[in-house]
Each structure stands twice: as structure tokens, then as C-alpha cells.
Design a protein around this motif. Structure first.
Motif, PDB file in Angstrom:
ATOM      1  N   ILE A   8       0.843  -1.200   0.000  1.00 28.68           N
ATOM      2  CA  ILE A   8       0.000   0.000   0.000  1.00 28.68           C
ATOM      3  C   ILE A   8       0.876   1.247   0.000  1.00 28.68           C
ATOM      4  CG2 ILE A   8      -1.870   1.218   1.173  1.00 28.68           C
ATOM      5  CD1 ILE A   8      -2.399  -1.329   2.780  1.00 28.68           C
ATOM      6  N   GLY A   9       0.683   2.133  -0.967  1.00 23.62           N
ATOM      7  CA  GLY A   9       1.470   3.356  -0.955  1.00 23.62           C
ATOM      8  C   GLY A   9       1.401   4.116  -2.258  1.00 23.62           C
ATOM      9  N   GLU A  10       2.457   4.868  -2.523  1.00 28.66           N
ATOM     10  CA  GLU A  10       2.492   5.761  -3.682  1.00 28.66           C
ATOM     11  C   GLU A  10       3.652   5.418  -4.603  1.00 28.66           C
ATOM     12  OE1 GLU A  10       2.397  10.540  -4.656  1.00 28.66           O
ATOM     13  OE2 GLU A  10       3.390   9.887  -2.807  1.00 28.66           O
ATOM     14  N   CYS A  11       3.331   5.204  -5.871  1.00 27.31           N
ATOM     15  CA  CYS A  11       4.360   5.120  -6.905  1.00 27.31           C
ATOM     16  C   CYS A  11       4.420   6.460  -7.617  1.00 27.31           C
ATOM     17  CB  CYS A  11       4.030   4.010  -7.904  1.00 27.31           C
ATOM     18  SG  CYS A  11       5.270   3.835  -9.211  1.00 27.31           S
ATOM     19  N   MET A  12       5.624   6.890  -7.970  1.00 27.68           N
ATOM     20  CA  MET A  12       5.816   8.181  -8.618  1.00 27.68           C
ATOM     21  C   MET A  12       6.646   8.032  -9.882  1.00 27.68           C
ATOM     22  SD  MET A  12       6.571  10.604  -5.312  1.00 27.68           S
ATOM     23  CE  MET A  12       7.689   9.420  -4.583  1.00 27.68           C
ATOM     24  N   ILE A  13       6.648   9.064 -10.679  1.00 27.98           N
ATOM     25  CA  ILE A  13       7.595   9.159 -11.788  1.00 27.98           C
ATOM     26  C   ILE A  13       8.966   9.456 -11.180  1.00 27.98           C
ATOM     27  CG2 ILE A  13       8.264  10.491 -13.820  1.00 27.98           C
ATOM     28  CD1 ILE A  13       5.251  11.135 -14.175  1.00 27.98           C
ATOM     29  N   GLU A  14       9.965   8.686 -11.595  1.00 30.31           N
ATOM     30  CA  GLU A  14      11.335   8.870 -11.115  1.00 30.31           C
ATOM     31  C   GLU A  14      12.185   9.458 -12.237  1.00 30.31           C
ATOM     32  OE1 GLU A  14      14.017   5.767  -8.919  1.00 30.31           O
ATOM     33  OE2 GLU A  14      14.451   5.612 -11.065  1.00 30.31           O
ATOM     34  N   PRO A  82      -9.928  11.281 -11.165  1.00 31.10           N
ATOM     35  CA  PRO A  82      -9.874  12.175 -12.319  1.00 31.10           C
ATOM     36  C   PRO A  82      -9.366  13.566 -11.939  1.00 31.10           C
ATOM     37  CG  PRO A  82     -11.929  10.948 -12.310  1.00 31.10           C
ATOM     38  CD  PRO A  82     -11.255  10.672 -10.992  1.00 31.10           C
ATOM     39  N   GLY A  83      -8.474  14.091 -12.762  1.00 30.66           N
ATOM     40  CA  GLY A  83      -7.962  15.437 -12.554  1.00 30.66           C
ATOM     41  C   GLY A  83      -6.744  15.536 -11.664  1.00 30.66           C
ATOM     42  N   ARG A  84      -6.395  14.446 -11.006  1.00 31.34           N
ATOM     43  CA  ARG A  84      -5.186  14.458 -10.154  1.00 31.34           C
ATOM     44  C   ARG A  84      -4.044  13.742 -10.864  1.00 31.34           C
ATOM     45  NH1 ARG A  84      -4.785  15.047  -3.882  1.00 31.34           N
ATOM     46  NH2 ARG A  84      -6.624  16.324  -3.447  1.00 31.34           N
ATOM     47  N   PRO A  85      -2.810  14.255 -10.747  1.00 30.11           N
ATOM     48  CA  PRO A  85      -1.670  13.597 -11.383  1.00 30.11           C
ATOM     49  C   PRO A  85      -1.035  12.572 -10.463  1.00 30.11           C
ATOM     50  CG  PRO A  85      -0.945  15.631 -10.399  1.00 30.11           C
ATOM     51  CD  PRO A  85      -2.437  15.523 -10.109  1.00 30.11           C
ATOM     52  N   VAL A  86      -0.067  11.833 -10.991  1.00 24.20           N
ATOM     53  CA  VAL A  86       0.812  11.037 -10.133  1.00 24.20           C
ATOM     54  C   VAL A  86       1.966  11.929  -9.693  1.00 24.20           C
ATOM     55  CG1 VAL A  86       0.202   8.817 -11.119  1.00 24.20           C
ATOM     56  CG2 VAL A  86       2.027  10.152 -12.176  1.00 24.20           C
ATOM     57  N   GLY A  87       2.604  11.585  -8.572  1.00 24.35           N
ATOM     58  CA  GLY A  87       3.720  12.372  -8.075  1.00 24.35           C
ATOM     59  C   GLY A  87       4.989  12.161  -8.899  1.00 24.35           C
ATOM     60  N   LEU A  88       5.969  13.009  -8.639  1.00 27.18           N
ATOM     61  CA  LEU A  88       7.233  12.954  -9.367  1.00 27.18           C
ATOM     62  C   LEU A  88       8.369  13.260  -8.405  1.00 27.18           C
ATOM     63  CD1 LEU A  88       8.018  14.532 -12.811  1.00 27.18           C
ATOM     64  CD2 LEU A  88       9.407  15.199 -10.856  1.00 27.18           C
ATOM     65  N   TYR A  89       9.510  12.589  -8.587  1.00 28.17           N
ATOM     66  CA  TYR A  89      10.700  12.945  -7.812  1.00 28.17           C
ATOM     67  C   TYR A  89      11.949  12.823  -8.675  1.00 28.17           C
ATOM     68  CZ  TYR A  89      11.927   7.965  -7.054  1.00 28.17           C
ATOM     69  OH  TYR A  89      12.274   6.653  -7.210  1.00 28.17           O
ATOM     70  N   MET A  90      12.976  13.556  -8.265  1.00 29.53           N
ATOM     71  CA  MET A  90      14.246  13.579  -8.981  1.00 29.53           C
ATOM     72  C   MET A  90      15.358  13.154  -8.031  1.00 29.53           C
ATOM     73  SD  MET A  90      15.847  16.729 -11.197  1.00 29.53           S
ATOM     74  CE  MET A  90      15.903  17.850  -9.797  1.00 29.53           C
ATOM     75  N   ILE A  91      16.234  12.274  -8.517  1.00 25.60           N
ATOM     76  CA  ILE A  91      17.348  11.771  -7.714  1.00 25.60           C
ATOM     77  C   ILE A  91      18.607  12.577  -8.012  1.00 25.60           C
ATOM     78  CG2 ILE A  91      18.816   9.776  -7.205  1.00 25.60           C
ATOM     79  CD1 ILE A  91      16.564   7.994  -8.234  1.00 25.60           C
ATOM     80  N   ALA A  92      19.299  12.985  -6.957  1.00 24.86           N
ATOM     81  CA  ALA A  92      20.635  13.573  -7.099  1.00 24.86           C
ATOM     82  C   ALA A  92      21.617  12.670  -6.376  1.00 24.86           C
ATOM     83  CB  ALA A  92      20.677  14.977  -6.499  1.00 24.86           C
ATOM     84  N   GLU A  97      25.748   7.873  -2.651  1.00 24.68           N
ATOM     85  CA  GLU A  97      24.637   8.273  -1.792  1.00 24.68           C
ATOM     86  C   GLU A  97      23.692   9.177  -2.577  1.00 24.68           C
ATOM     87  OE1 GLU A  97      23.816   7.085   0.977  1.00 24.68           O
ATOM     88  OE2 GLU A  97      25.635   5.980   1.488  1.00 24.68           O
ATOM     89  N   ARG A  98      22.402   9.159  -2.216  1.00 21.84           N
ATOM     90  CA  ARG A  98      21.414   9.880  -3.001  1.00 21.84           C
ATOM     91  C   ARG A  98      20.583  10.816  -2.136  1.00 21.84           C
ATOM     92  NH1 ARG A  98      19.679   6.269   0.570  1.00 21.84           N
ATOM     93  NH2 ARG A  98      17.773   5.160   0.166  1.00 21.84           N
ATOM     94  N   SER A  99      20.047  11.848  -2.795  1.00 14.72           N
ATOM     95  CA  SER A  99      19.067  12.730  -2.178  1.00 14.72           C
ATOM     96  C   SER A  99      17.938  12.928  -3.183  1.00 14.72           C
ATOM     97  CB  SER A  99      19.693  14.070  -1.784  1.00 14.72           C
ATOM     98  OG  SER A  99      20.200  14.735  -2.926  1.00 14.72           O
ATOM     99  N   PHE A 100      16.796  13.431  -2.708  1.00 17.82           N
ATOM    100  CA  PHE A 100      15.611  13.485  -3.556  1.00 17.82           C
ATOM    101  C   PHE A 100      14.953  14.859  -3.507  1.00 17.82           C
ATOM    102  CE2 PHE A 100      16.065   9.229  -1.765  1.00 17.82           C
ATOM    103  CZ  PHE A 100      16.066   8.434  -2.905  1.00 17.82           C
ATOM    104  N   THR A 101      14.366  15.265  -4.606  1.00 18.69           N
ATOM    105  CA  THR A 101      13.479  16.423  -4.669  1.00 18.69           C
ATOM    106  C   THR A 101      12.129  15.923  -5.165  1.00 18.69           C
ATOM    107  OG1 THR A 101      15.341  17.862  -5.227  1.00 18.69           O
ATOM    108  CG2 THR A 101      13.126  18.723  -5.638  1.00 18.69           C
ATOM    109  N   TYR A 102      11.046  16.329  -4.471  1.00 18.41           N
ATOM    110  CA  TYR A 102       9.725  15.763  -4.749  1.00 18.41           C
ATOM    111  C   TYR A 102       8.729  16.811  -5.237  1.00 18.41           C
ATOM    112  CZ  TYR A 102      11.258  11.772  -1.905  1.00 18.41           C
ATOM    113  OH  TYR A 102      11.935  10.689  -1.410  1.00 18.41           O
TER     114      TYR A 102
END
Length: 311
Positions: A8-14, A82-92, A97-102
Motif C-alpha cells: 500500500i502506498g504511492e508510486c511516482m515518476i522517477e 480524475p484530474g489528479r496527477p501522479v507524483g514525481l521525484y528527482m534523484i541527485a 549516496e542519493r538525495s531526492f526532490t519531490y
């Protein structure tokens, strides 16, 4: 009889840096990463992997659902908003080691627990339910109540409920709200999969053993404390033991390492392996994943982990 694993949770565009100012697009998210791992590590004839979330009605949502289906992940309990997008995050990445912007504040997944009846239906036949602190953080408080009500019914009938706190302070309104939310998550669970550095700072645990004692106090019978390249601390079946990690000389990318560990552990438990055996498989899976870029690796590579000779 086929067992059911429900995540159960959220999948996003990576978006991952591909060099030269370009980014490689994928789909990921902590609970999806674990569902992907369980799918790759188990026989579809023996374990059905289900993802429970909500998506929009746009092109990206359609592509995401197609991605799930091609991977062999059941989408029958993915709702539409309807009308809501999926989330998005970017990896740096800095080194490995990684960090994220959401970008996720208006994502459809924030409404995944809006309908208690739909949640009950999604979990009614689950043998193992998996969720994280991120799952809880993105939900409005009243929807979180729906989720805990559905989980209470799952636990009452004897199914496994696995919880990884996956601490993300920025998703919570305050430190106190974060602590309370995670404590509620643990009280719902039968398996806890915390990470020592994250939670020791939050709760003041001086050692993994102290963390085990604290989490056991919430009523969790099975606890695995992850600690990166250090040994895991396992409490199960009335004993505590430290189980060494698999050493990786030159990790490439630690994105999804904890999620893949969880996948290895839960796949093994669904297969009837004992907790110590499950930790050993989980270490091997995580070691394989951090040798690749991104949160998800090819399922063929995951299956090879289970087929390798024991370490």
C-alpha cells in the motif's frame, strides 16, 4: 494455494540523472520498490503481488498502470482520481549516496485510503500487507484512520502486516506528528523493518537493541533493524541475534536498498523460511540492488539472487 502480498502506498515518476543534462524516466516509490522485489523473488503461481494505490486519468497514469501490469503486479485495486496527477521525484547522487526532490502535494495517491470499503476489499484475502511511514505521511488524518481500521481486521484474522517507518520528516507537519504516526504504524504491525540511523536520531535509541525493546513495546512480535553495511539485529521467536550484511566493495547507487531488503525478507517469510533465513536472503538482495542504478533492477537479476548458492 496462491498467497497474496498487498503493498500500500504511492508510486511516482522517477527522474534519474543520465548525464549531459538529461534525465532517465522511470516509475518507483518505496512501497512499489518492495512490491517489485517480491514479484521478482517469488513464483507467480505461489504468490500474487498486488499494489494498492490511486492514480489519475492522464497519460502518465496510464503508462504507470501498464508498467505495473507488464511486471506481473495486480492492478485490480488501483483506484482512479480524475484530474489528479501522479507524483514525481528527482534523484541527485553524490558518490553512491542519493538525495531526492519531490513534487507530490496534489498526487492521486494521497486519496488511496479515502474509501474504507475499497480498502477492505483490497486487503480481504491478503496473507501479507506491507506499508511504510511514507504511506501514512501522505494521507489526511481521517483517511489514515480508515487505513488503520482495515489493518486491524487484517491482523485479527492472523495475516502478516509489515511496516517500515522510512522516516521522511519533510512529509509531516512536525516532529511530534512524525513520532505519533510511526508509533501508530508499529502498533498495527506484526513485522517491523526499521532503519537504525534514521530512528535512533528520532527516538533517541542508543543501540539497535534499545530500538528492538522500544518497538517490541508497541506489540510487534517480529523486528528486523537494518543498519546499512552493518549487521542487522533480529528479534523473533523469543531471541535476538545479529546477522552480518553482505559486503559490497564498490556500491554504485543505494537508491532502494532498504526497500529491496524488505522485499527479500518478506518474500522469504511468505515462502515459509524462518526469520534468520529471511534476513540472509534480504542482505543478498540489497547487495545486488546497490550495484545497479535506480531503485528497480531487472527481475531476472533478482531471481538469480534466490538461485545463488547460500553465502
Amino acid at each position: 494455494m496462491t498467497k497474496v502480498f498487498a503493498s500500500i502506498g504511492e508510486c511516482m515518476i522517477e527522474l534519474a540523472d543520465a548525464g549531459g543534462g538529461l534525465y532517465r524516466r522511470g516509475f518507483a516509490g518505496d512501497t512499489l520498490n518492495t512490491a517489485w522485489g517480491v514479484r521478482g523473488l517469488t513464483d507467480p503461481a505461489q504468490v500474487s503481488v498486488r499494489y494498492v494505490t490511486r492514480v489519475g486519468d492522464d497519460a502518465a497514469s496510464e503508462e504507470m498502470l501498464g508498467f505495473f501490469s507488464r511486471a506481473g503486479i495486480d492492478t485490480s485495486h488501483v483506484g482512479r482520481v480524475p484530474g489528479r496527477p501522479v507524483g514525481l521525484y528527482m534523484i541527485a547522487l553524490q558518490g553512491f549516496e542519493r538525495s531526492f526532490t519531490y513534487w507530490r502535494d496534489s498526487s492521486a495517491a494521497r486519496l488511496l485510503a479515502a474509501d474504507l470499503g475499497a480498502l477492505r476489499a483490497a486487503l480481504a484475502d491478503a496473507d501479507c500487507v506491507y506499508l511504510s511511514g511514507i504511506t501514512l505521511a501522505i494521507l489526511p488524518p481521517e483517511h489514515r484512520g480508515n487505513l488503520f481500521a482495515a489493518l486491524a481486521e487484517v491482523r485479527e484474522r492472523g495475516a502478516m502486516i509489515a511496516f517500515d517507518a522510512n522516516v521522511r520528516l519533510r512529509l509531516w507537519p512536525s516532529l511530534d506528528a512524525l513520532r505519533v504516526g510511526l508509533e501508530e504504524g508499529y502498533r498495527a504491525a506484526t513485522i517491523a523493518l526499521p532503519t537504525f540511523p534514521d530512528e535512533s536520531e528520532l527516538f533517541g535509541d542508543a543501540s539497535a537493541e534499545e530500538m528492538v525493546v522500544r518497538i517490541a513495546g508497541y506489540g510487534v512480535p517480529e523486528i528486523v533493524v537494518k543498519d546499512g553495511a552493518e549487521p542487522c539485529t533480529l528479534q523473533a521467536e523469543g531471541r535476538i541475534e545479529a546477522i552480518p550484511a553482505v559486503r559490497v566493495a564498490e556500491p554504485l547507487d543505494t537508491t532502494g536498498a532498504g526497500d529491496s531488503f524488505n522485499a527479500g525478507y518478506l518474500a522469504a517469510r511468505l515462502a515459509g523460511q524462518n526469520p534468520a533465513e529471511a534476513v540472509r536472503l534480504a542482505h543478498k538482495v540489497a547487495a545486488r540492488v546497490i550495484c545497479s542504478r535506480g531503485a528497480l533492477i531487472d527481475m531476472t537479476a533478482l531471481r538469480q539472487v534466490t538461485q545463488a548458492e547460500p553465502a
